[in-house]
Motif scaffolding. Structure first.
Motif, PDB file in Angstrom:
ATOM      1  N   LEU A   3       0.417  -1.803   0.013  1.00  0.00           N
ATOM      2  CA  LEU A   3       0.087   0.142   0.009  1.00  0.00           C
ATOM      3  C   LEU A   3       0.677   1.093  -0.180  1.00  0.00           C
ATOM      4  CD1 LEU A   3      -2.676   1.301   0.571  1.00  0.00           C
ATOM      5  CD2 LEU A   3      -2.381   1.083   2.994  1.00  0.00           C
ATOM      6  N   TYR A   4       0.521   2.308  -1.194  1.00  0.00           N
ATOM      7  CA  TYR A   4       1.428   2.838  -1.319  1.00  0.00           C
ATOM      8  C   TYR A   4       0.737   4.137  -0.482  1.00  0.00           C
ATOM      9  CZ  TYR A   4       4.013   1.359  -5.010  1.00  0.00           C
ATOM     10  OH  TYR A   4       4.919   0.815  -5.130  1.00  0.00           O
ATOM     11  N   ASP A   5       1.213   4.969   0.131  1.00  0.00           N
ATOM     12  CA  ASP A   5       0.377   5.268   1.859  1.00  0.00           C
ATOM     13  C   ASP A   5       0.651   6.822   2.297  1.00  0.00           C
ATOM     14  OD1 ASP A   5      -1.037   5.303   4.706  1.00  0.00           O
ATOM     15  OD2 ASP A   5       0.487   4.376   5.067  1.00  0.00           O
ATOM     16  N   LEU A   6       0.143   7.306   2.584  1.00  0.00           N
ATOM     17  CA  LEU A   6       0.614   8.834   3.917  1.00  0.00           C
ATOM     18  C   LEU A   6      -0.457   8.859   4.781  1.00  0.00           C
ATOM     19  CD1 LEU A   6       1.826  12.080   3.487  1.00  0.00           C
ATOM     20  CD2 LEU A   6      -0.554  11.910   2.448  1.00  0.00           C
ATOM     21  N   ASP A   7       0.354   8.775   5.720  1.00  0.00           N
ATOM     22  CA  ASP A   7      -0.147   8.859   7.418  1.00  0.00           C
ATOM     23  C   ASP A   7      -1.336   9.559   7.700  1.00  0.00           C
ATOM     24  OD1 ASP A   7       1.688  10.969   7.883  1.00  0.00           O
ATOM     25  OD2 ASP A   7       2.526   9.891   9.087  1.00  0.00           O
ATOM     26  N   VAL A   8      -1.111  11.065   7.079  1.00  0.00           N
ATOM     27  CA  VAL A   8      -2.213  11.974   7.532  1.00  0.00           C
ATOM     28  C   VAL A   8      -3.464  11.977   6.669  1.00  0.00           C
ATOM     29  CG1 VAL A   8      -0.286  13.442   8.870  1.00  0.00           C
ATOM     30  CG2 VAL A   8      -1.155  13.611   6.086  1.00  0.00           C
ATOM     31  N   SER A   9      -3.381  11.356   5.695  1.00  0.00           N
ATOM     32  CA  SER A   9      -4.672  10.571   5.250  1.00  0.00           C
ATOM     33  C   SER A   9      -5.825   9.687   5.403  1.00  0.00           C
ATOM     34  CB  SER A   9      -3.951  10.469   3.496  1.00  0.00           C
ATOM     35  OG  SER A   9      -5.411   9.578   2.616  1.00  0.00           O
ATOM     36  N   GLY A  10      -6.440  10.248   5.493  1.00  0.00           N
ATOM     37  CA  GLY A  10      -7.973   9.594   6.495  1.00  0.00           C
ATOM     38  C   GLY A  10      -8.078   8.297   5.234  1.00  0.00           C
ATOM     39  N   ASN A  11      -8.040   9.020   4.385  1.00  0.00           N
ATOM     40  CA  ASN A  11      -7.864   7.772   2.470  1.00  0.00           C
ATOM     41  C   ASN A  11      -7.150   6.625   3.084  1.00  0.00           C
ATOM     42  OD1 ASN A  11     -10.366   9.132   1.721  1.00  0.00           O
ATOM     43  ND2 ASN A  11      -9.233  10.630   0.501  1.00  0.00           N
ATOM     44  N   CYS A  12      -5.905   6.743   2.933  1.00  0.00           N
ATOM     45  CA  CYS A  12      -5.347   6.041   3.764  1.00  0.00           C
ATOM     46  C   CYS A  12      -5.187   5.079   4.931  1.00  0.00           C
ATOM     47  CB  CYS A  12      -3.598   6.631   3.397  1.00  0.00           C
ATOM     48  SG  CYS A  12      -3.672   7.322   1.683  1.00  0.00           S
ATOM     49  N   TYR A  13      -5.657   5.568   5.936  1.00  0.00           N
ATOM     50  CA  TYR A  13      -6.279   5.371   6.904  1.00  0.00           C
ATOM     51  C   TYR A  13      -6.917   4.572   6.732  1.00  0.00           C
ATOM     52  CZ  TYR A  13      -8.197   5.143  11.802  1.00  0.00           C
ATOM     53  OH  TYR A  13      -8.223   4.809  12.743  1.00  0.00           O
ATOM     54  N   LYS A  14      -8.676   4.934   5.411  1.00  0.00           N
ATOM     55  CA  LYS A  14      -9.015   4.040   5.364  1.00  0.00           C
ATOM     56  C   LYS A  14      -8.484   2.378   4.760  1.00  0.00           C
ATOM     57  CE  LYS A  14     -12.450   7.166   3.680  1.00  0.00           C
ATOM     58  NZ  LYS A  14     -12.733   7.553   2.505  1.00  0.00           N
ATOM     59  N   VAL A  15      -8.316   2.307   4.737  1.00  0.00           N
ATOM     60  CA  VAL A  15      -7.303   0.761   3.925  1.00  0.00           C
ATOM     61  C   VAL A  15      -6.077   0.064   5.167  1.00  0.00           C
ATOM     62  CG1 VAL A  15      -5.882  -0.806   2.467  1.00  0.00           C
ATOM     63  CG2 VAL A  15      -7.236   2.070   2.086  1.00  0.00           C
ATOM     64  N   ARG A  16      -5.930   1.332   5.658  1.00  0.00           N
ATOM     65  CA  ARG A  16      -5.031   0.657   7.180  1.00  0.00           C
ATOM     66  C   ARG A  16      -5.668   0.302   8.529  1.00  0.00           C
ATOM     67  NH1 ARG A  16      -2.166   5.525   6.377  1.00  0.00           N
ATOM     68  NH2 ARG A  16      -2.834   6.466   8.765  1.00  0.00           N
ATOM     69  N   LEU A  17      -6.918   0.611   8.499  1.00  0.00           N
ATOM     70  CA  LEU A  17      -8.628   0.532   9.583  1.00  0.00           C
ATOM     71  C   LEU A  17      -8.424  -1.033   9.039  1.00  0.00           C
ATOM     72  CD1 LEU A  17      -9.500   1.080  11.770  1.00  0.00           C
ATOM     73  CD2 LEU A  17     -10.628   2.349  10.426  1.00  0.00           C
ATOM     74  N   LEU A  18      -9.316  -0.900   7.817  1.00  0.00           N
ATOM     75  CA  LEU A  18      -8.774  -2.649   7.296  1.00  0.00           C
ATOM     76  C   LEU A  18      -8.405  -3.620   7.594  1.00  0.00           C
ATOM     77  CD1 LEU A  18     -11.648  -4.166   6.368  1.00  0.00           C
ATOM     78  CD2 LEU A  18     -11.041  -3.271   4.057  1.00  0.00           C
ATOM     79  N   ALA A  19      -7.213  -3.052   7.063  1.00  0.00           N
ATOM     80  CA  ALA A  19      -6.171  -4.495   7.143  1.00  0.00           C
ATOM     81  C   ALA A  19      -6.127  -5.138   8.733  1.00  0.00           C
ATOM     82  CB  ALA A  19      -5.134  -4.051   6.554  1.00  0.00           C
TER      83      ALA A  19
END
Length: 200
Positions: A3-19
């Protein structure tokens, strides 16, 4: 799976949260948006739209957090997070659409203005925010979870930018049902936070 990611992005966090909730292992690669890394090679060669999150899973390449949530839940998390029935999928999907539309244009936009100096229409963002939060409050007054009576990827899609509302100057004090829902999400097994959103 990367996952190409940005820690302060809520959209990226959605994916990290599900994982985290579903026990899906991700290799996180941070993308430096502040310095334009997402618009330059080699990243732009990998992700032509120049966006995060971006998922690579073998030959599968996906942009857009909602699309990634559906893919991960369907392939790796079974029907717990993405139900099988047409009506149930529709119920979940309407919340993914709300996250991509009203939440994006409301709480997310207000946060972008306040936290990142985005040149967006603040009065309009606040107006949309209060409209969608009032509807969400009404729904959660009658339902513990967004869809089908249990946690699904609807929670992962909606939670981040609602939880980050105060970073856009939007108080949740007048929305007790939303606050209670946020706490229920935070107490799900495996829950993780992000900058601006508390851990469980």
């Amino acid at each position: 799976m990367t996952l190409y990611d940005l820690d302060v992005s809520g959209n990226c966090y959605k994916v990290r949260l599900l994982a985290a909730l579903a026990g899906i292992e991700l290799n996180l690669v941070s993308v430096d948006l502040a310095h334009g890394e997402h618009k330059q090679p080699p990243y732009i060669d990998t992700a032509p739209w120049g966006q995060v999150p971006f998922l690579e899973d073998g030959e599968v390449r996906l942009r857009d957090s909602q699309a990634i949530l559906v893919y991960l839940a369907r392939k790796y998390a079974g029907h717990q997070w993405w139900p099988d029935g047409a009506a149930q999928q529709g119920d979940v999907m309407q919340w993914l659409s709300t996250a991509a539309n009203e939440i994006h244009a409301g709480p997310n936009a207000a946060r972008l203005i306040d936290k990142f100096d985005a040149a967006l229409d603040r009065p309009r963002a606040l107006e949309i925010s209060h409209q969608v939060l009032a509807l969400l409050e009404q729904h959660l007054t009658q339902h513990a979870w967004l869809a089908i009576g249990r946690p699904t990827i609807a929670e992962c899609a909606m939670y981040p930018y609602v939880a980050l509302s105060e970073e856009g100057g939007i108080s949740l004090a007048e929305y007790p049902a939303i606050q209670a829902w946020l706490m229920r999400v935070r107490h799900l097994p495996g829950y993780i936070g992000m900058p601006g959103v508390p851990d469980a």
